[in-house]
Design an enzyme around this catalytic site. Structure first.
Site, PDB file in Angstrom:
ATOM      1  N   ASP A  46       0.793  -1.239   0.000  1.00 23.53           N
ATOM      2  CA  ASP A  46       0.000   0.000   0.000  1.00 23.53           C
ATOM      3  C   ASP A  46       0.830   1.296   0.000  1.00 23.53           C
ATOM      4  OD1 ASP A  46      -1.949  -1.908   0.208  1.00 23.53           O
ATOM      5  OD2 ASP A  46      -2.835  -1.171   2.070  1.00 23.53           O
ATOM      6  N   LYS A 144      -6.970  -5.063  -3.037  1.00 34.76           N
ATOM      7  CA  LYS A 144      -7.721  -5.648  -1.913  1.00 34.76           C
ATOM      8  C   LYS A 144      -8.660  -4.598  -1.340  1.00 34.76           C
ATOM      9  CE  LYS A 144      -3.977  -4.406   1.135  1.00 34.76           C
ATOM     10  NZ  LYS A 144      -4.718  -3.359   1.861  1.00 34.76           N
ATOM     11  N   CYS A 189      -2.121  -2.808   7.569  1.00 30.73           N
ATOM     12  CA  CYS A 189      -1.965  -3.725   6.432  1.00 30.73           C
ATOM     13  C   CYS A 189      -0.649  -4.502   6.466  1.00 30.73           C
ATOM     14  CB  CYS A 189      -2.150  -2.974   5.132  1.00 30.73           C
ATOM     15  SG  CYS A 189      -3.878  -2.415   4.958  1.00 30.73           S
TER      16      CYS A 189
HETATM   17  C1  VGL Z   1      -4.706   0.703   5.692  1.00 33.75           C
HETATM   18  C2  VGL Z   1      -6.228   1.728   7.042  1.00 33.75           C
HETATM   19  C3  VGL Z   1      -7.209   1.578   6.090  1.00 33.75           C
HETATM   20  C4  VGL Z   1      -3.293   0.243   5.506  1.00 33.75           C
HETATM   21  C5  VGL Z   1      -5.667   0.531   4.743  1.00 33.75           C
HETATM   22  O1  VGL Z   1      -2.834   0.174   4.352  1.00 33.75           O
HETATM   23  O2  VGL Z   1      -2.616  -0.027   6.522  1.00 33.75           O
HETATM   24  N1  VGL Z   1      -4.993   1.293   6.852  1.00 33.75           N
HETATM   25  N2  VGL Z   1      -6.919   0.973   4.941  1.00 33.75           N
END
Ligand code: VGL
Ligand code: ZN
Length: 243
Positions: A46, A144, A189
């Protein structure tokens, strides 16, 4: 040293031996680096505009991971990237729950869900990978969190713990045995991805300085504790032999 190692190998399980080996290396100040091999994969979690300063859910100092990841990526023949990829109105968005605000916690059908600002909406610039990432050899992007009613912190499995993303099968079929996890955010994540990697029996490393956390009420420290209990190995980018 060698006789010490022999005694250690006779004294317990592999996990304990590895933990002791790390300790011994640290005590002796030895710098034995880890060289990723053909059966190793880097999972870059991410590293998207939404999680970096200027994005919709910025992780403090999130942008700092980019240079660290670019530095170690050439050591890996196999790199997988992940993208948080939500439809508008996603269940993890506070805006989808009237009366709630970001960072509230809600009990949903599959468990506790932290509510977030709208972020990483499919197809928006906010959801794009950071433009400064330099990993041309990356071979797969796993998206995802694309089901409206289920979140997915993990790159392996959605939060209801029933729908796999396919990443486990992909890595197994490619003969991957060791995964190295980097990216955002340490306590969400990255943590869930590392824990699921352990569940799938991969040797799992999290590269601490290649990650940054959101840190809600001590969640970064809790994440490291949980990961270490499950046998995740905490390393630094300098532990990896590049080139
Ligand atoms: C994430 C919060 C919401 C992450 C993703 O990538 O850690 N955190 N969505
Ligand atoms: Zn998300």
């Amino acid at each position: 040293m060698l006789s010490g190692a022999a005694i250690l190998y006779g004294s317990g399980g592999v996990g304990r031996v590895l933990a002791r080996e790390t300790q011994v290396r640290q005590v002796w100040g030895l710098t034995r680096r880890i060289k990723p091999d053909a059966n190793s994969a880097l999972i870059v979690v991410d590293v998207q505009n939404c999680f970096i300063t200027g994005g919709s859910l910025p992780v403090p100092r999130g942008e700092e991971v980019v240079a660290v990841i670019n530095k170690i990526a050439p050591a890996f023949a196999n790199v997988v990237l992940t993208q948080d990829w939500h439809p508008a109105g996603h269940v993890s968005f506070a805006s989808a729950h009237p009366g709630s605000k970001p960072f509230d916690i809600l009990q949903l059908s599959y468990g506790r869900q932290v509510l977030w600002p709208d972020h990483c909406v499919q197809g928006t610039p906010d959801a794009a990978l950071d433009r400064d990432l330099r990993i041309p050899q990356a071979e797969l992007i796993v998206r995802k969190g694309f089901h409206r009613d289920v979140d997915s912190y993990s790159a392996f499995e959605e939060a209801n713990r029933t729908i796999p993303t396919g990443l486990r099968g992909y890595l197994k079929e490619r003969g991957i045995r060791k995964v190295f996890v980097a990216g955002l955010a340490t306590d969400f994540c990255v943590k869930w991805t590392a824990l699921d990697a352990r569940k799938a029996a991969f040797e799992t490393y999290v590269i601490e300085d290649a990650c940054r956390g959101i840190d809600l009420n001590g969640s970064v420290a809790a994440a490291w504790k949980e990961m270490s209990h499950q046998g995740v190995r905490r390393i630094q980018s300098a532990d990896i032999e590049v080139g």
